[in-house]
Design a protein around this motif. Structure first.
Motif, short mmCIF file in Angstrom:
data_model
loop_
_atom_site.label_atom_id
_atom_site.label_comp_id
_atom_site.label_asym_id
_atom_site.label_seq_id
_atom_site.Cartn_x
_atom_site.Cartn_y
_atom_site.Cartn_z
N ASN A 24 -2.32 20.38 7.60
CA ASN A 24 -1.67 21.56 7.52
C ASN A 24 -0.84 21.77 6.19
N LEU A 158 0.90 22.02 19.41
CA LEU A 158 1.01 21.20 18.08
C LEU A 158 2.20 20.61 17.80
N THR A 165 4.19 26.30 10.76
CA THR A 165 2.40 26.49 11.40
C THR A 165 2.88 27.43 12.67
N GLN A 166 3.77 26.86 13.48
CA GLN A 166 4.11 27.61 14.75
C GLN A 166 4.26 28.99 14.83
N THR A 256 1.29 13.61 15.20
CA THR A 256 0.39 13.95 15.90
C THR A 256 0.36 13.32 17.36
N TRP A 279 -3.65 21.74 18.25
CA TRP A 279 -4.09 21.93 16.82
C TRP A 279 -3.77 20.77 15.96
N TYR A 280 -4.70 20.05 15.43
CA TYR A 280 -4.36 19.02 14.87
C TYR A 280 -4.18 19.18 13.46
N THR A 281 -2.81 18.96 13.14
CA THR A 281 -2.26 19.22 11.73
C THR A 281 -2.84 18.21 10.68
#
Ligand SMILES: *Cc1c(COP(=O)(O)O)cnc(C)c1O
Length: 290
Positions: A24, A158, A165-166, A256, A279-281
């Motif tokens: 991300n 996530l 991101t959220q 993660t 959601w793998y950041t």
């Protein structure tokens, strides 16, 4: 890219953007690409900790695009000088590294900006974590793309840190008016503070991009902090250690694996039956750090 790992859980592989190992912070950095080129910035100034994915992404972007770069780094200097992973990439990127106490970050960032301006350059100041409207916007776009591809999970889990991101995913949910619950698993902040920050940034994104706000629930769960940022328990460690073998991607104990553990626990405790997207950041460099 979406990878299904069992009947209930799929994984959004943000780590393969823009190339393997991105994550991300790389996506947030690329979200600034157009602006940097348009405004002719030729130097970047930002900040982060010892194993900052954000600083790594900024350093690599600068190197690739031949920009000057200053990273103002807080935390244990010896770790920055000795660890592998992001620290190693930062050291080898050619960026100027400034070491300081967390109380002096903004002073050092301001000084770096001034130095570049004195040299006749046009620097861009980037907040820690890559927290910008453009970064939030790229997650609105990613959520829209999922829906356009007829993929609609019931939940997205996530790792939530700065909350960019959220907030972006939440604004995407409002924009498309879909029923997807976004569950942030906190990697450092207490729930109340984290939720306030996510809520505030969600509002800013909706205002900026003309999205109608609606009744969304903002959840950043701090039950899995295990003592705080970079702290973890034996279960999180086990998930991280087995991640490559079990899933084919690396879950790290800072971000993660903690979120993945929180997701598994939440599914179990709340008896969630719907489809879940993790959601793998990213975080391979955190995994490889020591
Ligand atoms: C920064 C980071 C996060 C948190 O993302 P935010 O947008 O800051 O909330 C999650 N996972 C990884 C691997 C990160 O580097």
């Amino acid at each position: 890219m979406i990878q299904r790992i069992n009947d209930q859980i799929s994984v959004f592989r943000d780590d393969v953007y823009p190339s393997l190992g991105g994550g991300n912070k790389a996506r947030k950095m690329m979200a600034l690409d157009a602006k940097i080129k348009e405004l002719g910035h030729n130097a970047l100034v930002t900040t982060g900790g010892v194993q900052s994915n954000h600083c790594r992404a900024v350093a690599l972007y600068s190197k690739k695009n031949k920009l000057e770069c200053t990273l103002v780094l807080h935390g244990d200097k010896n770790r920055i000088l000795s660890e592998s992973g992001n620290a190693k990439i930062m050291r080898e990127s050619g960026a100027t590294l400034v070491f300081c106490d967390s109380s002096e970050i903004s002073d050092h960032m301001d000084a770096a900006m001034q130095q570049y301006i004195k040299k006749g350059l046009n620097p861009l100041y980037i907040y820690g974590g890559g927290h910008t409207l453009e970064a939030g916007h790229c997650y609105i776009t990613e959520l829209e793309k999922l829906l356009e591809n007829n993929y609609k999970p019931d939940y997205i889990f996530l790792a939530s840190g700065s909350g960019t991101t959220q907030s972006g995913l939440l604004a995407g949910v409002s924009k498309k008016n879909v029923d997807i619950k976004i569950v942030g698993i906190s990697v450092g902040r207490a729930s109340e503070r984290a939720q306030n920050i996510v809520g505030k940034f969600y509002n800013e994104l909706c205002d900026e991009y003309y999205i109608e706000k609606n009744e969304i629930s903002i959840v950043v769960d701090d039950s899995f902090l295990s003592g705080g940022y970079e702290k973890y328990n034996a279960d999180i460690k086990e998930i991280a250690d087995d991640s490559l073998m079990n899933y084919g991607f690396a879950l790290d104990t800072t971000y993660t694996a903690k979120a993945f553990y929180g997701m598994l626990k939440t599914i179990e405790q709340k008896k969630i039956t719907g489809q879940v997207l993790f959601w793998y950041t990213g975080g391979i460099y955190n995994y490889l750090a020591k």
